[in-house]
Design an enzyme around this catalytic site. Structure first.
Site, PDB file in Angstrom:
ATOM      1  CE  LYS A 148     -14.575  24.125 -11.852  1.00 39.74           C
ATOM      2  NZ  LYS A 148     -14.382  23.736 -13.216  1.00 39.74           N
TER       3      LYS A 148
HETATM    4  C1  LIG Z   1     -14.376  22.761 -14.362  1.00 44.35           C
HETATM    5  C2  LIG Z   1     -13.261  21.939 -14.875  1.00 44.35           C
HETATM    6  C3  LIG Z   1     -12.976  21.821 -16.240  1.00 44.35           C
HETATM    7  C4  LIG Z   1     -13.865  22.340 -17.327  1.00 44.35           C
HETATM    8  O1  LIG Z   1     -14.251  23.637 -17.229  1.00 44.35           O
HETATM    9  P1  LIG Z   1     -15.594  24.165 -17.928  1.00 44.35           P
HETATM   10  O2  LIG Z   1     -15.466  25.625 -17.758  1.00 44.35           O
HETATM   11  O3  LIG Z   1     -16.751  23.560 -17.202  1.00 44.35           O
HETATM   12  O4  LIG Z   1     -15.558  23.755 -19.360  1.00 44.35           O
HETATM   13  C5  LIG Z   1     -11.851  21.107 -16.623  1.00 44.35           C
HETATM   14  N1  LIG Z   1     -11.061  20.505 -15.725  1.00 44.35           N
HETATM   15  C6  LIG Z   1     -11.314  20.573 -14.404  1.00 44.35           C
HETATM   16  C7  LIG Z   1     -10.387  19.898 -13.459  1.00 44.35           C
HETATM   17  C8  LIG Z   1     -12.431  21.269 -13.940  1.00 44.35           C
HETATM   18  O5  LIG Z   1     -12.680  21.305 -12.628  1.00 44.35           O
END
Ligand SMILES: *Cc1c(COP(=O)(O)O)cnc(C)c1O
Length: 367
Positions: free
Chosen positions: A182
């Site tokens: 991210k």
């Molecule tokens: C990455 C993501 C999540 C989940 O996050 P994690 O940290 O992997 O549990 C939820 N919603 C969206 C849109 C994402 O891109």
């Protein structure tokens, strides 16, 4: 040999030193670094409160709980997202109701939502997909008129803005992920932001087995261990201090790609809506039938040139066995289905610059 990855976490000296400092302190679990991160993250987001947790999924689950989503409720969300958005609704034993997306920004479509609202609709959970915030004016008005709460899944959109206000701050609660790929990362991690004191208290309790901070070993309700470690918080704090720089680089890369690819036949570059600041978690183009090659052929050809690409998401959620069992079928959400066939993400992460972007443009034009 050229090797341009679709994503790569940025780990610099400061991140390593911050982790070492926590290791040396001996305080590894939730502690002062988590608290500091919450304060700084709330300030950055323009919200009163922030609650750190150990993933974006935990943040979504805690947000659903904290706004009161439960058995018998319905929550409307998009089928064109990561599965966690919809799963957090199921975790609270509520019903997932999908609505179609808009071709403009790939986010949930207001007109489709209108058809799905019922007396049981408790929450709408729009996703700020690829780093661009959902249609604020339309959706927030609709939700307010119907007395429905919004949980903004801003997991891909840290630092994105609408009219100068930051992602996560547009609903009753907003959620973030600090997963390794991210825009702001801590390996694994997440955050809930809110202006609502009650949601804040409930989310804190939920991450800590249903205990409130002041009454230890007094359990009020079912909760989980969703606590963030100080190790992760130390990384996230360093990344938070650099996020504006990271996002600016993504936007520059996206600008170069966008103008360099705008006139390629059959390829549609992403649109940035007026009044919105897009943080390009993904730079996602559409490879339409007018393009000379299929999407998969293009991906192979780019791979041979050392350029990594990815498809987010190859199949909308309603067509997976997990959701088909609720009665969804092919044709239910035609826009999401079409975009799933056409979408392709190209590298724009901040470790890349003009040279790599020009190489990607040249490669696609040659192909
Ligand atoms: C990455 C993501 C999540 C989940 O996050 P994690 O940290 O992997 O549990 C939820 N919603 C969206 C849109 C994402 O891109």
């Amino acid at each position: 040999m050229i090797n341009i990855n679709i994503s790569k976490p940025i780990i610099e000296r400061e991140e390593i030193e911050a982790v070492n400092a926590v290791l040396n302190s001996g305080m590894l679990a939730q502690g002062p670094k988590v608290k500091e991160l919450e304060e700084k993250f709330a300030e950055y987001s323009g919200t009163r409160y922030a609650v750190a947790v150990n993933s974006g999924t935990a943040a979504l689950h805690a947000a659903m709980y904290a706004v009161g989503v439960g058995e018998g409720d319905e929550a409307i969300t998009t089928p064109f997202t990561f599965v966690a958005t919809a799963n957090s609704i199921l975790m609270q034993k509520a019903k997932v109701v999908f609505a179609d997306i808009s071709e403009e920004d790939f986010n949930i479509d207001i007109n489709s939502i209108k058809e799905k609202i019922s007396a049981k609709t408790k929450v709408i959970a729009p996703v700020d997909l690829f780093g661009q915030i959902y249609n604020i004016e339309g959706l927030n008005r609709l939700a307010a008129e119907r007395g429905i709460k919004i949980i903004e899944d801003a997991c891909q959109a840290v630092g994105a803005e609408y009219k100068g206000k930051r992602a996560g701050s547009f609903g009753t609660a907003g959620t973030f992920s600090f997963y390794a790929t991210k825009n702001l990362m801590s390996g694994e991690g997440g955050m809930i932001v809110t202006d609502d004191a009650e949601v804040y208290e409930q989310a804190k309790r939920f991450r800590h087995h249903g205990q409130s901070e002041s009454t230890k070993y007094e359990y009020f309700d079912l909760g989980y261990n969703y606590r963030m470690t100080d190790l992760a918080a130390a990384i996230a704090l360093v990344q938070l201090s650099k996020i504006e720089r990271f996002n600016a680089r993504r936007a520059e890369n996206a600008e170069i790609l966008g103008s360099g690819l705008a006139d390629v036949e059959g390829l549609i570059v992403p649109k940035v809506k007026d009044d919105y600041k897009h943080v390009f978690h993904q730079f996602s183009v559409r490879i339409t039938p007018e393009f000379k090659l299929s999407r998969e052929e293009l991906m192979d050809a780019l791979k041979n040139k050392g350029i990594g690409t990815a498809v987010f998401y190859p199949k909308p959620l309603h067509l997976h066995p997990h959701f088909k069992k609720f009665g969804y079928q092919e044709g239910d959400f035609p826009v999401a289905e079409k975009i799933s066939r056409e979408i392709l993400s190209l590298p724009v992460h901040p470790l890349l610059g003009r040279e790599e972007m020009e190489y990607i443009i040249k490669s696609i034009r040659e192909i």
